[in-house]
Design a protein around this motif. Structure first.
Motif, PDB file in Angstrom:
ATOM      1  N   ASP A 231       9.265   1.893  20.845  1.00  7.53           N
ATOM      2  CA  ASP A 231       9.789   2.388  22.110  1.00  7.53           C
ATOM      3  C   ASP A 231       9.282   3.814  22.321  1.00  7.53           C
ATOM      4  OD1 ASP A 231      12.356   4.227  21.032  1.00  7.53           O
ATOM      5  OD2 ASP A 231      11.737   2.565  19.738  1.00  7.53           O
ATOM      6  N   GLU A 232       9.353   4.289  23.570  1.00  3.19           N
ATOM      7  CA  GLU A 232       8.810   5.612  23.901  1.00  3.19           C
ATOM      8  C   GLU A 232       9.542   6.731  23.152  1.00  3.19           C
ATOM      9  OE1 GLU A 232       6.175   8.289  25.547  1.00  3.19           O
ATOM     10  OE2 GLU A 232       6.128   6.090  25.418  1.00  3.19           O
ATOM     11  N   GLU A 233      10.852   6.612  23.017  1.00  8.11           N
ATOM     12  CA  GLU A 233      11.626   7.644  22.316  1.00  8.11           C
ATOM     13  C   GLU A 233      11.151   7.794  20.872  1.00  8.11           C
ATOM     14  OE1 GLU A 233      16.158   8.349  20.618  1.00  8.11           O
ATOM     15  OE2 GLU A 233      15.810   6.828  22.157  1.00  8.11           O
ATOM     16  N   SER A 234      10.969   6.680  20.192  1.00 10.06           N
ATOM     17  CA  SER A 234      10.515   6.711  18.802  1.00 10.06           C
ATOM     18  C   SER A 234       9.086   7.234  18.695  1.00 10.06           C
ATOM     19  CB  SER A 234      10.601   5.315  18.175  1.00 10.06           C
ATOM     20  OG  SER A 234      11.925   4.852  18.160  1.00 10.06           O
ATOM     21  N   ARG A 235       8.261   6.869  19.662  1.00 10.09           N
ATOM     22  CA  ARG A 235       6.870   7.318  19.656  1.00 10.09           C
ATOM     23  C   ARG A 235       6.798   8.850  19.794  1.00 10.09           C
ATOM     24  NH1 ARG A 235       2.989   3.773  20.684  1.00 10.09           N
ATOM     25  NH2 ARG A 235       4.440   2.502  21.914  1.00 10.09           N
ATOM     26  N   VAL A 236       7.597   9.388  20.725  1.00 10.98           N
ATOM     27  CA  VAL A 236       7.624  10.844  20.931  1.00 10.98           C
ATOM     28  C   VAL A 236       8.158  11.547  19.682  1.00 10.98           C
ATOM     29  CG1 VAL A 236       8.722  12.701  22.249  1.00 10.98           C
ATOM     30  CG2 VAL A 236       7.800  10.688  23.438  1.00 10.98           C
ATOM     31  N   HIS A 237       9.197  10.972  19.094  1.00 10.81           N
ATOM     32  CA  HIS A 237       9.787  11.532  17.875  1.00 10.81           C
ATOM     33  C   HIS A 237       8.747  11.585  16.752  1.00 10.81           C
ATOM     34  CE1 HIS A 237      13.410  12.278  15.274  1.00 10.81           C
ATOM     35  NE2 HIS A 237      12.547  11.886  14.359  1.00 10.81           N
ATOM     36  N   PHE A 238       8.013  10.510  16.592  1.00  4.87           N
ATOM     37  CA  PHE A 238       7.027  10.416  15.513  1.00  4.87           C
ATOM     38  C   PHE A 238       5.879  11.395  15.746  1.00  4.87           C
ATOM     39  CE2 PHE A 238       3.980   7.642  12.919  1.00  4.87           C
ATOM     40  CZ  PHE A 238       4.538   8.040  11.718  1.00  4.87           C
ATOM     41  N   GLU A 239       5.450  11.529  16.990  1.00  7.46           N
ATOM     42  CA  GLU A 239       4.394  12.497  17.300  1.00  7.46           C
ATOM     43  C   GLU A 239       4.869  13.920  17.030  1.00  7.46           C
ATOM     44  OE1 GLU A 239       1.225  11.910  18.021  1.00  7.46           O
ATOM     45  OE2 GLU A 239       1.685   9.771  17.770  1.00  7.46           O
ATOM     46  N   GLY A 240       6.154  14.181  17.315  1.00  4.59           N
ATOM     47  CA  GLY A 240       6.717  15.500  17.036  1.00  4.59           C
ATOM     48  C   GLY A 240       6.745  15.806  15.555  1.00  4.59           C
ATOM     49  N   LEU A 241       7.060  14.797  14.752  1.00  6.73           N
ATOM     50  CA  LEU A 241       7.053  14.972  13.296  1.00  6.73           C
ATOM     51  C   LEU A 241       5.651  15.270  12.796  1.00  6.73           C
ATOM     52  CD1 LEU A 241       8.196  14.815  10.422  1.00  6.73           C
ATOM     53  CD2 LEU A 241       7.960  12.316  10.563  1.00  6.73           C
ATOM     54  N   LYS A 242       4.694  14.481  13.240  1.00  6.67           N
ATOM     55  CA  LYS A 242       3.308  14.677  12.780  1.00  6.67           C
ATOM     56  C   LYS A 242       2.790  16.048  13.186  1.00  6.67           C
ATOM     57  CE  LYS A 242       1.731  10.833  14.617  1.00  6.67           C
ATOM     58  NZ  LYS A 242       0.736   9.792  15.001  1.00  6.67           N
ATOM     59  N   ALA A 243       3.141  16.519  14.386  1.00  3.67           N
ATOM     60  CA  ALA A 243       2.701  17.837  14.837  1.00  3.67           C
ATOM     61  C   ALA A 243       3.245  18.932  13.927  1.00  3.67           C
ATOM     62  CB  ALA A 243       3.147  18.069  16.279  1.00  3.67           C
ATOM     63  N   ARG A 244       4.473  18.795  13.490  1.00  4.22           N
ATOM     64  CA  ARG A 244       5.074  19.800  12.621  1.00  4.22           C
ATOM     65  C   ARG A 244       4.455  19.772  11.221  1.00  4.22           C
ATOM     66  NH1 ARG A 244       8.346  18.721  16.642  1.00  4.22           N
ATOM     67  NH2 ARG A 244       9.850  20.293  17.353  1.00  4.22           N
ATOM     68  N   LEU A 245       4.164  18.595  10.724  1.00  4.60           N
ATOM     69  CA  LEU A 245       3.511  18.503   9.413  1.00  4.60           C
ATOM     70  C   LEU A 245       2.102  19.078   9.482  1.00  4.60           C
ATOM     71  CD1 LEU A 245       4.671  14.966   8.200  1.00  4.60           C
ATOM     72  CD2 LEU A 245       5.653  17.207   7.674  1.00  4.60           C
ATOM     73  N   ASP A 246       1.419  18.821  10.597  1.00  5.33           N
ATOM     74  CA  ASP A 246       0.084  19.409  10.782  1.00  5.33           C
ATOM     75  C   ASP A 246       0.174  20.932  10.803  1.00  5.33           C
ATOM     76  OD1 ASP A 246      -1.065  16.886  10.914  1.00  5.33           O
ATOM     77  OD2 ASP A 246      -1.017  16.800  13.112  1.00  5.33           O
ATOM     78  N   ALA A 247       1.192  21.457  11.484  1.00  7.44           N
ATOM     79  CA  ALA A 247       1.366  22.908  11.573  1.00  7.44           C
ATOM     80  C   ALA A 247       1.661  23.520  10.213  1.00  7.44           C
ATOM     81  CB  ALA A 247       2.487  23.245  12.555  1.00  7.44           C
ATOM     82  N   ALA A 248       2.365  22.768   9.374  1.00 14.59           N
ATOM     83  CA  ALA A 248       2.709  23.255   8.034  1.00 14.59           C
ATOM     84  C   ALA A 248       1.582  23.026   7.032  1.00 14.59           C
ATOM     85  CB  ALA A 248       3.988  22.577   7.543  1.00 14.59           C
ATOM     86  N   GLY A 249       0.530  22.320   7.459  1.00 13.58           N
ATOM     87  CA  GLY A 249      -0.595  22.064   6.569  1.00 13.58           C
ATOM     88  C   GLY A 249      -0.314  21.038   5.493  1.00 13.58           C
ATOM     89  N   ILE A 250       0.560  20.088   5.793  1.00  8.46           N
ATOM     90  CA  ILE A 250       0.913  19.055   4.811  1.00  8.46           C
ATOM     91  C   ILE A 250       0.142  17.782   5.120  1.00  8.46           C
ATOM     92  CG2 ILE A 250       2.782  17.645   3.867  1.00  8.46           C
ATOM     93  CD1 ILE A 250       4.692  19.911   4.523  1.00  8.46           C
ATOM     94  N   PRO A 251      -0.730  17.330   4.217  1.00 11.25           N
ATOM     95  CA  PRO A 251      -1.507  16.113   4.460  1.00 11.25           C
ATOM     96  C   PRO A 251      -0.632  14.861   4.344  1.00 11.25           C
ATOM     97  CG  PRO A 251      -1.964  16.951   2.257  1.00 11.25           C
ATOM     98  CD  PRO A 251      -1.079  17.966   2.928  1.00 11.25           C
ATOM     99  N   TYR A 252      -0.955  13.846   5.139  1.00  3.68           N
ATOM    100  CA  TYR A 252      -0.188  12.603   5.090  1.00  3.68           C
ATOM    101  C   TYR A 252      -1.071  11.438   5.511  1.00  3.68           C
ATOM    102  CZ  TYR A 252       0.097  13.614  10.106  1.00  3.68           C
ATOM    103  OH  TYR A 252      -0.208  13.906  11.406  1.00  3.68           O
ATOM    104  N   THR A 253      -0.596  10.242   5.201  1.00  6.48           N
ATOM    105  CA  THR A 253      -1.262   9.002   5.586  1.00  6.48           C
ATOM    106  C   THR A 253      -0.259   8.128   6.330  1.00  6.48           C
ATOM    107  OG1 THR A 253      -2.710   9.067   3.655  1.00  6.48           O
ATOM    108  CG2 THR A 253      -2.455   6.939   4.749  1.00  6.48           C
ATOM    109  N   ILE A 254      -0.661   7.543   7.450  1.00  5.09           N
ATOM    110  CA  ILE A 254       0.201   6.592   8.158  1.00  5.09           C
ATOM    111  C   ILE A 254       0.067   5.237   7.472  1.00  5.09           C
ATOM    112  CG2 ILE A 254       0.793   5.512  10.351  1.00  5.09           C
ATOM    113  CD1 ILE A 254       1.140   8.558  10.266  1.00  5.09           C
ATOM    114  N   ASN A 255       1.178   4.706   6.996  1.00  4.92           N
ATOM    115  CA  ASN A 255       1.197   3.402   6.332  1.00  4.92           C
ATOM    116  C   ASN A 255       2.022   2.441   7.182  1.00  4.92           C
ATOM    117  OD1 ASN A 255       1.463   1.162   4.727  1.00  4.92           O
ATOM    118  ND2 ASN A 255       2.339   2.207   2.965  1.00  4.92           N
ATOM    119  N   PRO A 256       1.378   1.588   7.983  1.00  2.00           N
ATOM    120  CA  PRO A 256       2.117   0.699   8.883  1.00  2.00           C
ATOM    121  C   PRO A 256       2.947  -0.355   8.154  1.00  2.00           C
ATOM    122  CG  PRO A 256      -0.223   0.159   8.884  1.00  2.00           C
ATOM    123  CD  PRO A 256      -0.084   1.432   8.122  1.00  2.00           C
TER     124      PRO A 256
END
Length: 429
Positions: A231-256
């Motif tokens: 859903d759009e709410e979850s998508r926006v939430h997830f993008e917000g999380l990834k943006a913050r991790l990127d800002a903090a310099g924390i590497p991650y992998t999306i595992n579907p």
């Protein structure tokens, strides 16, 4: 001859030579959580069985096969807690800690119990440190939980050995749409699934994504992807999380395929994994459970948290040899006293030193013994220095200071100067 008493299989003793490392790890985590504004809560080990059926889900492996459940003398069904989140939610509801939208940032530590096949890194009694946050629904708090664990890995010296995997499970409505599509796809290829996945398809189809069976994994390659049903709410939430991790310099992998094993998760889920421990690769995991408090009888309350396995992280510290020298050494100074008069003086002197140097680990010899035997015990203690107090030293109100590790000559130190000297030489040692 009667059978010797032993611990229950999969429930282990933590021996004296092991506990310093446990205490070191636990103090690192508790200090870090204090610094981030989290408060400790302590819950009972035993809860009503219904708590876990309602929260974890009756068709999960934990509830179906792994819980230690028994009937008490009142006829109530009780269970040794298999995880901490449900018990924490029960506690905050019972004591009104989240009423009126109160934000709670909590953590706990203790044993959990699951009847699994014991193996390295997986036990029937295991210990976790858990963190739970209530009434904060934005991606910023999700990010904080991940950031603080990233900081912990750095402080422990294991950051290079762990990797972060992320996924979003969306809302319950989004998961329902995805579940229907997944069931339709897998049902058309039912004969290609392993037996366990066929069973899960009927009871908990998202858990099929978590299979370790190679043939079933091959079937899942072309299966519908959860991200396409978000859903759009979850998508926006997830993008917000990834943006913050990127800002903090924390590497991650999306595992579907990351779905976690508990029914209450929604939106963010994450795992810290390692390849240093063989099959037991997850050392810390968690996510959001925004519907759990309401599901357990409370008002709608957002929630997010994680748990880390202490045994696995201790094993990682040992495997990677990230054990500080002072942890392996449990004694700094060992005081040897010869003769009753010296023993009496040693007792008073050692307490005076402890008053002045409260962090010094000073062990005084007990059980008397010859010069040779006391020095043998001093050396075995792992102490950096031995203090020597006999009749001659007693008469002059001095003490001998002998290095036990490395180079250095024995010195004679006046009693009044002993604390100051130890503060210098033990730090330097």
């Amino acid at each position: 001859m009667s059978k010797s008493l032993q611990a229950i299989r999969g429930m282990n003793d933590t021996l004296p030579e092991q506990t310093p490392l446990w205490r070191y790890f636990e103090s690192k985590v508790s200090r870090l959580l204090d610094n981030y504004g989290y408060k400790q809560i302590r819950m009972p080990i035993v809860e009503f069985t219904e708590l876990f059926k309602r929260s974890i889900g009756e068709v999960t492996d934990i509830v179906e096969k792994e819980m230690y459940t028994f009937e008490d003398r009142n006829g109530d069904s009780l269970t040794l807690r298999p995880e901490g989140t449900a018990a924490c939610v029960r506690a905050v509801l019972e004591h009104g800690l989240t009423g009126g939208g109160q934000v709670q940032k909590l953590w706990y530590i203790g044993p959990m119990f699951r009847h699994e096949r014991p193996q390295k890194g997986r036990y029937r009694q295991f210990h976790q440190i858990g963190v739970e946050v209530f009434n904060l629904d934005g991606p910023d708090i999700d990010a904080e939980l991940i950031v603080l664990t990233w900081r912990l890995w750095g402080e422990l010296g294991i950051r290079d050995a762990v990797k972060l995997e992320l996924n979003s499970l969306g809302t319950s409505e989004a998961r329902a749409r995805y579940r229907a599509a997944l069931v339709e796809y897998l049902s058309s290829r039912l004969s290609e699934l392993d037996e366990d996945s066929q069973r899960r398809l009927k009871s908990n189809p998202l858990r099929v994504l978590d299979t370790k069976n190679a043939d079933t994994q091959a079937v899942l390659v072309d299966a519908p992807k959860l991200v396409d049903y978000l859903d759009e709410e979850s998508r926006v939430h997830f993008e917000g999380l990834k943006a913050r991790l990127d800002a903090a310099g924390i590497p991650y992998t999306i595992n579907p395929k990351l779905v976690r094993g508990l029914d209450y998760y929604s939106k963010t889920v994450f795992e810290w994994v390692t390849d240093k421990l063989g099959a037991q690769g997850t050392v810390c995991a968690g996510g959001r459970y925004d519907g759990l408090v309401e599901q357990m009888g409370g008002k709608p309350t957002s929630g997010v948290g994680f748990a880390m396995g202490i045994e696995r992280l201790i094993l990682m510290l040992e495997t990677l040899e990230q054990i500080p020298e002072e942890i392996a050494r449990q004694v700094d100074v060992y005081l040897c006293a010869f003769g009753e008069a010296a023993e009496l003086a040693a007792l008073a002197l050692s307490e005076r030193v402890r008053d002045q140097l409260p962090n010094l680990r000073l062990q005084i010899n007990a059980g008397a013994g010859s010069f040779k035997s006391q020095f043998k015990k001093a050396d075995k203690s792992g102490a950096l220095y031995a203090l020597i107090l006999g009749d001659d030293e007693l008469a002059q109100q001095v003490v001998g200071l002998k290095p036990l590790r490395g180079q250095g000559e024995q010195q004679t130190i006046a009693w009044d100067a002993l604390s100051e000297h130890l503060a210098t030489c033990v730090v330097q040692g």
